[in-house]
Scaffold this active site. Structure first.
Site, short mmCIF file in Angstrom:
data_model
loop_
_atom_site.label_atom_id
_atom_site.label_comp_id
_atom_site.label_asym_id
_atom_site.label_seq_id
_atom_site.Cartn_x
_atom_site.Cartn_y
_atom_site.Cartn_z
N SER A 22 0.66 -1.35 -0.10
CA SER A 22 0.11 0.14 -0.17
C SER A 22 0.88 1.17 -0.06
CB SER A 22 -0.88 0.00 1.49
OG SER A 22 -1.54 1.34 1.27
N CYS A 130 -1.39 4.23 11.91
CA CYS A 130 -1.86 5.73 12.06
C CYS A 130 -2.13 6.08 13.55
CB CYS A 130 -3.37 5.68 11.64
SG CYS A 130 -3.62 5.20 9.87
#
Length: 302
Positions: A22, A130
């Site tokens: 990703s 995150c």
């Protein structure tokens, strides 16, 4: 007869074990002029958030010896734009689709996964590197209790298989892997980038506006192999290995350590056809070794 490259992860069956990491391949269209993306095991998209994210200020990329630092900040146009523009292209391409999901709170993650219901999506990869804004910006993936909690919540919110993408910036990767498994994850992927920093000694300034960034590329490969080995021996769910894979030998090494599949990241930036070369290289290696199936090398290191 050629070796069988089919890779069964339990939750999805791939034509081969090589996918994209990703954030290094866009959502596929960007690379489609260089290669037939349907030949890949899977295309894993850039991170998708519930609303558009602007990312970090520039400069946000810097070269390092055998690698690169990035502080992009997961810039993306949001899930609605992804569904309207990127997903139709991927469906038309014939690629196996994995969608990477990012968020700053549990609610943000859940808002995204609840919208990713299209039958063409084979699995979701959840980026838990995150910063959790409700926990002082500590990454979700550094706390085993939080990993198990967010995994369980996401599993309850979707019928899609869930792969938790683990950060290497922890003391014990085995503990984090077990937490994801306990939360119901169908698989785990690792490693994400290693936090690093670069300073211009002449200007006496940080090279990245964010000061720190994620280190990727060949420099981190030995760390990734070690963590994949540890994680794959700590859980029973499949492991997707990544980190510094630029040639087929790197991919084979990662699979010997215990990865059932691999993902190619930074190498895509300087060699757009790296994934296809790695697929062919693995197949030739298996043939040279007299092996019938790629599954024979998974965890086979002694």
């Amino acid at each position: 007869m050629k070796p069988d490259m089919t890779t069964d992860l339990g939750f999805v069956r791939l034509k081969n074990p090589v996918m994209t990491a990703s954030g290094t391949f866009g959502s596929g269209e960007e690379y489609s002029e260089f290669l037939d993306i349907s030949r890949l095991g899977a295309v894993v998209t850039k991170g998708v958030s519930d609303v558009p994210w602007d990312g970090n200020p520039s400069p946000r990329i810097a070269e390092t010896p055998s690698g690169m630092l990035n502080a992009i900040g997961l810039e993306n146009p949001g899930v609605d734009r992804f569904l309207a523009k990127d997903l139709p292209f991927l469906k038309k391409s014939g690629a196996t689709i994995g969608v990477n999901v990012c968020g700053h709170t549990e609610e943000e993650y859940l808002n995204v996964v609840r919208k990713l219901t299209d039958d063409a999506i084979s699995f979701l990869e959840i980026n838990i590197s995150c910063p959790n804004v409700k926990q002082g910006a500590l990454a979700f993936g550094t706390d085993p209790a939080m990993v198990e909690k967010i995994t369980r919540e996401i599993k309850e919110a979707t019928d899609k298989p869930v792969v938790m993408k683990l950060t290497p910036n922890v003391t014990d990767i085995k503990e984090i892997a077990r937490a994801a498994e306990a939360g119901g994850a169908d698989g785990i992927s690792l490693i994400n980038t290693i936090t690093g920093m670069k300073i211009d000694i002449n200007k006496r300034r940080f090279v990245l506006a964010n000061k720190t960034g994620g280190l990727s590329g060949p420099a981190i490969h030995p760390v990734a192999v070690r963590m994949v080995y540890e994680a794959s021996h700590a859980v029973k769910i499949p492991v997707i290995g990544m980190g510094g894979i630029e040639k087929w030998q790197d991919a084979v090494e990662m699979m010997l350590a215990g990865a059932s599949a691999v993902a190619v990241g930074a190498a895509n930036f300087y060699n757009p056809t790296a994934t296809l070369e790695i697929i062919d290289g693995i197949e030739n290696y298996l043939d040279d070794q007299g092996m019938d199936s790629v599954s024979e090398i998974v965890g086979a290191a002694e």
